[in-house]
Design a protein around this motif. Structure first.
Motif, PDB file in Angstrom:
ATOM      1  N   LYS A 138      -5.947  15.199  -5.566  1.00 58.22           N
ATOM      2  CA  LYS A 138      -5.936  15.007  -7.006  1.00 58.22           C
ATOM      3  C   LYS A 138      -5.593  16.321  -7.727  1.00 58.22           C
ATOM      4  O   LYS A 138      -4.795  16.354  -8.660  1.00 58.22           O
ATOM      5  CB  LYS A 138      -7.305  14.489  -7.466  1.00 58.22           C
ATOM      6  CG  LYS A 138      -7.341  14.050  -8.910  1.00 58.22           C
ATOM      7  CD  LYS A 138      -8.691  13.442  -9.228  1.00 58.22           C
ATOM      8  CE  LYS A 138      -8.737  12.991 -10.673  1.00 58.22           C
ATOM      9  NZ  LYS A 138     -10.050  12.411 -11.020  1.00 58.22           N
ATOM     10  N   ARG A 139      -6.203  17.435  -7.249  1.00 59.30           N
ATOM     11  CA  ARG A 139      -5.921  18.734  -7.863  1.00 59.30           C
ATOM     12  C   ARG A 139      -4.466  19.149  -7.673  1.00 59.30           C
ATOM     13  O   ARG A 139      -3.816  19.647  -8.581  1.00 59.30           O
ATOM     14  CB  ARG A 139      -6.854  19.797  -7.270  1.00 59.30           C
ATOM     15  CG  ARG A 139      -8.279  19.711  -7.791  1.00 59.30           C
ATOM     16  CD  ARG A 139      -9.028  20.979  -7.490  1.00 59.30           C
ATOM     17  NE  ARG A 139      -9.168  21.191  -6.051  1.00 59.30           N
ATOM     18  CZ  ARG A 139     -10.168  20.730  -5.308  1.00 59.30           C
ATOM     19  NH1 ARG A 139     -11.131  20.028  -5.881  1.00 59.30           N
ATOM     20  NH2 ARG A 139     -10.219  20.981  -4.027  1.00 59.30           N
ATOM     21  N   ASP A 140      -3.948  18.869  -6.463  1.00 55.12           N
ATOM     22  CA  ASP A 140      -2.544  19.208  -6.195  1.00 55.12           C
ATOM     23  C   ASP A 140      -1.622  18.389  -7.092  1.00 55.12           C
ATOM     24  O   ASP A 140      -0.628  18.908  -7.625  1.00 55.12           O
ATOM     25  CB  ASP A 140      -2.210  18.956  -4.729  1.00 55.12           C
ATOM     26  CG  ASP A 140      -2.936  19.929  -3.816  1.00 55.12           C
ATOM     27  OD1 ASP A 140      -3.417  20.956  -4.331  1.00 55.12           O
ATOM     28  OD2 ASP A 140      -3.040  19.655  -2.598  1.00 55.12           O
ATOM     29  N   ALA A 141      -1.946  17.107  -7.235  1.00 51.34           N
ATOM     30  CA  ALA A 141      -1.096  16.258  -8.073  1.00 51.34           C
ATOM     31  C   ALA A 141      -1.132  16.732  -9.525  1.00 51.34           C
ATOM     32  O   ALA A 141      -0.105  16.777 -10.209  1.00 51.34           O
ATOM     33  CB  ALA A 141      -1.547  14.804  -7.977  1.00 51.34           C
ATOM     34  N   GLU A 142      -2.354  17.093  -9.986  1.00 51.88           N
ATOM     35  CA  GLU A 142      -2.446  17.589 -11.363  1.00 51.88           C
ATOM     36  C   GLU A 142      -1.688  18.902 -11.549  1.00 51.88           C
ATOM     37  O   GLU A 142      -0.986  19.105 -12.540  1.00 51.88           O
ATOM     38  CB  GLU A 142      -3.911  17.788 -11.722  1.00 51.88           C
ATOM     39  CG  GLU A 142      -4.684  16.478 -11.883  1.00 51.88           C
ATOM     40  CD  GLU A 142      -6.153  16.730 -12.135  1.00 51.88           C
ATOM     41  OE1 GLU A 142      -6.556  17.911 -12.119  1.00 51.88           O
ATOM     42  OE2 GLU A 142      -6.889  15.741 -12.338  1.00 51.88           O
ATOM     43  N   ALA A 143      -1.808  19.781 -10.552  1.00 45.00           N
ATOM     44  CA  ALA A 143      -1.096  21.061 -10.634  1.00 45.00           C
ATOM     45  C   ALA A 143       0.409  20.853 -10.637  1.00 45.00           C
ATOM     46  O   ALA A 143       1.155  21.492 -11.384  1.00 45.00           O
ATOM     47  CB  ALA A 143      -1.514  21.972  -9.489  1.00 45.00           C
ATOM     48  N   ALA A 144       0.862  19.920  -9.771  1.00 50.46           N
ATOM     49  CA  ALA A 144       2.296  19.645  -9.711  1.00 50.46           C
ATOM     50  C   ALA A 144       2.789  19.075 -11.032  1.00 50.46           C
ATOM     51  O   ALA A 144       3.864  19.424 -11.522  1.00 50.46           O
ATOM     52  CB  ALA A 144       2.585  18.679  -8.572  1.00 50.46           C
ATOM     53  N   ALA A 145       1.988  18.186 -11.608  1.00 48.42           N
ATOM     54  CA  ALA A 145       2.383  17.596 -12.885  1.00 48.42           C
ATOM     55  C   ALA A 145       2.446  18.659 -13.976  1.00 48.42           C
ATOM     56  O   ALA A 145       3.371  18.678 -14.802  1.00 48.42           O
ATOM     57  CB  ALA A 145       1.404  16.492 -13.262  1.00 48.42           C
ATOM     58  N   GLU A 146       1.449  19.556 -13.976  1.00 43.62           N
ATOM     59  CA  GLU A 146       1.468  20.627 -14.982  1.00 43.62           C
ATOM     60  C   GLU A 146       2.666  21.542 -14.808  1.00 43.62           C
ATOM     61  O   GLU A 146       3.332  21.953 -15.757  1.00 43.62           O
ATOM     62  CB  GLU A 146       0.169  21.425 -14.895  1.00 43.62           C
ATOM     63  CG  GLU A 146      -1.056  20.663 -15.401  1.00 43.62           C
ATOM     64  CD  GLU A 146      -2.322  21.461 -15.184  1.00 43.62           C
ATOM     65  OE1 GLU A 146      -2.209  22.597 -14.685  1.00 43.62           O
ATOM     66  OE2 GLU A 146      -3.407  20.942 -15.512  1.00 43.62           O
ATOM     67  N   ALA A 147       2.940  21.838 -13.524  1.00 43.18           N
ATOM     68  CA  ALA A 147       4.081  22.725 -13.252  1.00 43.18           C
ATOM     69  C   ALA A 147       5.389  22.075 -13.668  1.00 43.18           C
ATOM     70  O   ALA A 147       6.284  22.711 -14.235  1.00 43.18           O
ATOM     71  CB  ALA A 147       4.121  23.106 -11.781  1.00 43.18           C
ATOM     72  N   ALA A 148       5.508  20.770 -13.368  1.00 44.61           N
ATOM     73  CA  ALA A 148       6.737  20.066 -13.727  1.00 44.61           C
ATOM     74  C   ALA A 148       6.886  19.996 -15.240  1.00 44.61           C
ATOM     75  O   ALA A 148       7.984  20.089 -15.785  1.00 44.61           O
ATOM     76  CB  ALA A 148       6.732  18.674 -13.122  1.00 44.61           C
ATOM     77  N   ALA A 149       5.782  19.857 -15.935  1.00 43.99           N
ATOM     78  CA  ALA A 149       5.871  19.781 -17.392  1.00 43.99           C
ATOM     79  C   ALA A 149       6.155  21.151 -18.015  1.00 43.99           C
ATOM     80  O   ALA A 149       6.871  21.263 -19.011  1.00 43.99           O
ATOM     81  CB  ALA A 149       4.573  19.214 -17.957  1.00 43.99           C
ATOM     82  N   ALA A 150       5.590  22.191 -17.408  1.00 46.08           N
ATOM     83  CA  ALA A 150       5.757  23.523 -17.994  1.00 46.08           C
ATOM     84  C   ALA A 150       7.125  24.120 -17.684  1.00 46.08           C
ATOM     85  O   ALA A 150       7.802  24.672 -18.540  1.00 46.08           O
ATOM     86  CB  ALA A 150       4.651  24.457 -17.495  1.00 46.08           C
ATOM     87  N   ALA A 151       7.539  24.015 -16.447  1.00 46.45           N
ATOM     88  CA  ALA A 151       8.827  24.644 -16.043  1.00 46.45           C
ATOM     89  C   ALA A 151       9.585  23.691 -15.163  1.00 46.45           C
ATOM     90  O   ALA A 151       9.451  23.714 -13.942  1.00 46.45           O
ATOM     91  CB  ALA A 151       8.561  25.960 -15.316  1.00 46.45           C
ATOM     92  N   PRO A 152      10.429  22.833 -15.740  1.00 44.07           N
ATOM     93  CA  PRO A 152      11.165  21.881 -14.924  1.00 44.07           C
ATOM     94  C   PRO A 152      12.256  22.554 -14.106  1.00 44.07           C
ATOM     95  O   PRO A 152      12.737  22.000 -13.137  1.00 44.07           O
ATOM     96  CB  PRO A 152      11.782  20.912 -15.955  1.00 44.07           C
ATOM     97  CG  PRO A 152      11.331  21.355 -17.282  1.00 44.07           C
ATOM     98  CD  PRO A 152      10.592  22.624 -17.166  1.00 44.07           C
ATOM     99  N   SER A 153      12.654  23.759 -14.483  1.00 42.01           N
ATOM    100  CA  SER A 153      13.766  24.452 -13.787  1.00 42.01           C
ATOM    101  C   SER A 153      13.295  25.301 -12.623  1.00 42.01           C
ATOM    102  O   SER A 153      14.046  26.130 -12.123  1.00 42.01           O
ATOM    103  CB  SER A 153      14.516  25.339 -14.785  1.00 42.01           C
ATOM    104  OG  SER A 153      13.630  26.342 -15.278  1.00 42.01           O
ATOM    105  N   GLU A 154      12.030  25.207 -12.226  1.00 37.20           N
ATOM    106  CA  GLU A 154      11.553  26.025 -11.119  1.00 37.20           C
ATOM    107  C   GLU A 154      11.107  25.136  -9.976  1.00 37.20           C
ATOM    108  O   GLU A 154       9.921  24.908  -9.762  1.00 37.20           O
ATOM    109  CB  GLU A 154      10.385  26.897 -11.596  1.00 37.20           C
ATOM    110  CG  GLU A 154      10.791  27.902 -12.680  1.00 37.20           C
ATOM    111  CD  GLU A 154       9.602  28.724 -13.123  1.00 37.20           C
ATOM    112  OE1 GLU A 154       8.512  28.509 -12.557  1.00 37.20           O
ATOM    113  OE2 GLU A 154       9.746  29.555 -14.008  1.00 37.20           O
ATOM    114  N   PRO A 155      12.048  24.591  -9.213  1.00 35.36           N
ATOM    115  CA  PRO A 155      11.649  23.735  -8.078  1.00 35.36           C
ATOM    116  C   PRO A 155      11.026  24.528  -6.964  1.00 35.36           C
ATOM    117  O   PRO A 155      10.265  23.986  -6.163  1.00 35.36           O
ATOM    118  CB  PRO A 155      12.978  23.100  -7.646  1.00 35.36           C
ATOM    119  CG  PRO A 155      14.028  24.053  -8.107  1.00 35.36           C
ATOM    120  CD  PRO A 155      13.516  24.701  -9.362  1.00 35.36           C
TER     121      PRO A 155
END
Length: 823
Positions: A138-155
């Motif tokens: 759950k924490r990983d999914a939340e972190a991934a979602a936050e990262a995707a929302a904050a910086a979509p250009s950093e895969p």
């Protein structure tokens, strides 16, 4: 083995010395006993004593054996000692084996307990690991979602996060090993320990009860919450609790879904020491409900009747219905005979005494095809309530007045009922064929009661008819049809039926039967209904011709079978959806009626009770029991009985009912000393035998006149006789003499009537009564006489009174008892 075993018995003589002896028992028990010992007495054996005894027996050493013991006794004692030692060895071996088995059993149980604890620990670890894994995901999914929302250009960052999250998911093999181990261990839980029980043999496991899936899920949820460190308690469910005016504690707990013990504890904390079977009031229950965090919904007991809804029928659903015509009038004015002529039947022939004592309901089809529903009401004065009911359910009233008798008391009463019910009236002037008929007098008499017929320029139709010859019947039917056409009677047949009970009775073969006039809707076989305090399911419908029908529409009178009890005449029948609703409504109405009767019959204060007791002290009561064939007749007779009596005597109906006279009625009559009045009913065989044995009087009647007259005569017997005084003479005292042994004697002259020795006398002085009593002596000259005629002189002496003077007047009278009767 002897009792002494070679030892001498204990004694008290010869230099006794106290000592302790320790006794040993089985299972390691010992006991200290205080004894007294003697000094050992040495006895020198005689020469040659050792040679005596049996030759073949083993002989012990004479120097080591006790004195006086033979070789055979010694041999026997030695064998006993050896047997005791062997038995002790066997017991020791058995104890050792038992201890060994117990140790093994303890070891086995310890191993099983450790195994179970290990399994539970492994299960908890697995659940904890799984919970941690879910939390990590759950924490990983939340972190991934936050990262995707904050910086979509950093895969790359997201990939690194996924790479970091990967090691947390990799160690799967140890978990699988632990799960396999736990499965094996769980499989070993089914091993039986000890003996095989019947329950295990039948169910294949230890015990027949197993946890449900819901219980297992709740347990797993609690364990998961506990492993994650969250709250174990479930979220409180707030409920809407329906609260009546009074409720039992256990029922309140059930409505709140709380434990009964918790509710009782809460009540005790509020100062109420109650049990779960006690009833509490609504205010107290409301406090408890709010304390438990639920919402209160106040309801009333009368809310059960809300299922009976008043439906407003739409105009397009209404269809024409037959009119309901009630025939009313004075007794013997020809109401039933007129209905017979219309129906071409002989209903009057079936009525006792030729008078109607029941409400009859009939349907008639005229020559034109019109259907008319007729109600025939009694004309006797006792049947007031019957006529009132007939007027309430009717559309048109036909007032029958005899042309040779004009307007009578029950005619006036029928007019008042019709006016109160606001129904149109048609006057049928009957017996027009009789020589003494005077229809104009009838019309004129009706004017006094504001009934103006058409012939006198009024709006009330009047028809001259004759039930005997059939004259004017067609005109009467035309008048009824015209009036019905003006009224435009309509009803909706396609809805739940509503009807009025015209009459009710208890039939021996069919049970409770109610004659119902359907007012709206259609009553069908199988419908569940409630009527007054009774309910039932329509078992059969019978029309006025005695035929079974499947349904009855508006304005159709039918007999309804299938009730659980006899309803009251005048009750309303309503069809309900379920039997539970009907039963609940009937129970509520019965309770309400019972409370009303109790409130009406109970005095509210002590003063009222004392006043009632004082008022009833001088009133004589005639108790009676009444059983009638139908409810309406019983009601009418009870009303008639209440009118009998005066301030000295009254009639009290202890019990009235419908149906045959039973043994219970006889028992009640015997206890109260009351006769039983049966109106068109009879006593069954057991009741007759019991009545004969106990001396209970049963009287049968078929005409209400006879019953009322007999009760009046019986009540009149309770009246005290009236004492009437008849003055038979007057005498004037001329002189007063003193006579030895007698006292004062009055010399009198009888001025009027006659003076008798047996009569009562009063002494008047200046026209004021100063004494009333009897004569002690009445003499003419020196002779004692029984009477003295007017104009003659005599001597009189009063009993226990001698204050007499000249010119006093003596009034002579006789008392006569006159029997009184009730009017």
């Amino acid at each position: 083995m002897s009792d002494s075993d070679g030892k001498k018995t204990l004694g008290l003589r010869g230099g006794a010395r106290p000592g302790n002896v320790k006794q040993s028992f089985s299972h390691g028990r010992t006991k200290n006993v205080v004894v007294e010992t003697k000094r050992k007495r040495v006895v020198v054996p005689k020469p040659g004593a050792g040679k005596s005894g049996s030759s073949g027996a083993p002989v012990g050493d004479p120097s080591k054996r006790p004195a006086g013991i033979t070789d055979a006794e010694m041999d026997r004692r030695l064998k006993a000692v050896q047997a005791a030692k062997a038995r002790e060895a066997e017991e020791a071996a058995a104890r050792e084996a038992e201890e060994k088995a117990r140790a093994e059993e303890r070891e086995r149980r310890r191993a099983e307990q450790e195994e179970k604890e290990r399994e539970e620990k492994e299960r908890e670890e697995a659940l904890r690991a799984k919970a941690e894994e879910d939390a990590q995901k759950k924490r990983d999914a939340e972190a991934a979602a936050e990262a995707a929302a904050a910086a979509p250009s950093e895969p790359a960052v997201a990939r690194n996060q996924n790479a970091k999250a990967a090691p947390a998911q990799t160690p799967r093999k140890p978990e699988r090993d632990r799960e396999e181990t736990s499965k094996k261990n769980r499989g070993s839980d089914n091993r039986r320990s000890g003996k095989l029980t019947v329950n295990q043999a039948l169910t294949g496991g230890e015990g027949g009860r197993q946890r449900s899936m819901a219980a297992m899920k709740r347990k797993q949820e609690r364990a998961r919450q506990k492993a994650m460190g969250g709250p174990v308690e479930r979220e409180k469910v707030v409920r809407d609790v329906q609260l009546p005016e009074a409720i039992m504690v256990s029922e309140l707990a059930g409505r709140m879904s709380e434990k009964v013990g918790a509710v009782v504890k809460a009540l005790m904390q509020n100062g109420m020491m109650v049990t779960q079977n006690e009833t509490i009031d609504a205010d107290t229950a409301e406090l408890i409900i709010e304390e438990f965090g639920h919402k209160v919904v106040r309801v009333s007991d009368a809310d059960v009747e809300d299922v009976i809804k008043e439906i407003e029928d739409k105009a397009e659903d209404l269809e024409p219905r037959p009119p309901v015509i009630t025939i009313m009038g004075h007794v013997d004015h020809g109401k039933t005979s007129l209905l017979d002529a219309i129906r071409n039947a002989k209903v009057v022939a079936g009525e006792a005494g030729g008078i109607t004592q029941h409400i009859g309901a009939y349907q008639v089809t005229t020559d034109t095809g019109a259907v008319l529903s007729f109600l025939d009401t009694p004309g006797h004065a006792a049947f007031t309530s019957m006529r009132s009911r007939g007027a309430q359910v009717t559309d048109i009233v036909v007032l029958v007045v005899a042309a040779d008798d004009a307007v009578m008391p029950q005619t006036i009463e029928a007019i008042n009922h019709a006016k109160a019910a606001k129904v149109p009236m048609i006057v049928a002037i009957n017996k027009i064929d009789k020589p003494a008929a005077n229809p104009d007098k009838v019309r004129t008499d009706l004017l006094q009661h504001e009934v103006i017929v058409e012939k006198l320029s009024g709006d009330v139709q009047d028809v001259e008819v004759s039930a005997t010859t059939g004259q004017g019947l067609d005109e009467l039917l035309e008048a009824i049809a015209l009036q019905a056409e003006i009224l435009e009677l309509k009803a909706n047949p396609n809805r739940a039926a509503v009807g009025a009970v015209i009459e009710a009775q208890l039939d021996v073969g069919r049970g409770p039967v109610a004659t119902v006039l359907i007012q709206t809707g259609t009553l069908r076989q199988g419908d569940i209904f409630v009527v007054g305090e009774q309910y039932g399911k329509v078992r059969a419908l019978i029309n006025d011709a005695g035929e079974r029908v499947k349904e009855a529409g508006p304005s159709v009178p039918v007999e309804v079978l299938g009730l659980n009890g006899t309803p009251e005449a005048g009750d309303v029948l309503n069809v309900t959806e379920t039997e539970a609703q009907a039963r609940e409504i009937a129970a509520y109405r019965e309770k309400a009626a019972k409370d009303k009767r109790a409130a009406a019959g109970a005095a509210t204060t002590l003063e009222q009770l004392m006043a009632n007791a004082k008022a009833n002290e001088d009133v004589s009561e005639l108790p009676i029991l009444l059983k009638a064939d139908v409810q309406g007749s019983a009601e009418a007779i009870v009303q008639a009985m209440e009118k009998i009596g005066n301030e000295e005597v009254r009639v009290r109906v202890l019990h009235s009912g419908v149906g045959a006279i039973t043994e219970t009625d006889v028992g009640l009559a015997e206890a109260s000393g009351a006769p039983i009045m049966g109106f068109n009913v009879r006593a069954n065989a057991s009741a007759r035998n019991t009545a004969n044995q106990k001396g209970v009087e049963i009287r049968y009647y078929s005409v209400i006149y006879d019953l009322v007259d007999d009760v009046k005569a019986a009540a009149s017997g309770l009246l005290s006789n009236e004492i009437k005084e008849n003055f038979i003479g007057y005498a004037t005292i001329k002189e007063v003499f003193k006579v030895t042994g007698v006292g004062k004697v009055a010399g009198c002259l009888v001025t009027e009537g006659v003076a008798r020795r047996s009569a009562g006398v009063r002494l008047l002085r200046d026209n004021v009564v100063i004494h009333e009593g009897t004569l002690k002596t009445l003499k003419r000259f020196k002779d004692e006489v029984s009477e003295v005629q007017s104009g003659q002189e005599c001597g009189m002496a009063f009993e226990n009174y001698d204050d007499i003077r000249p010119d006093d007047v003596i009034e002579i009278f006789e008392r006569e008892e006159v029997t009184r009767t009730l009017t």
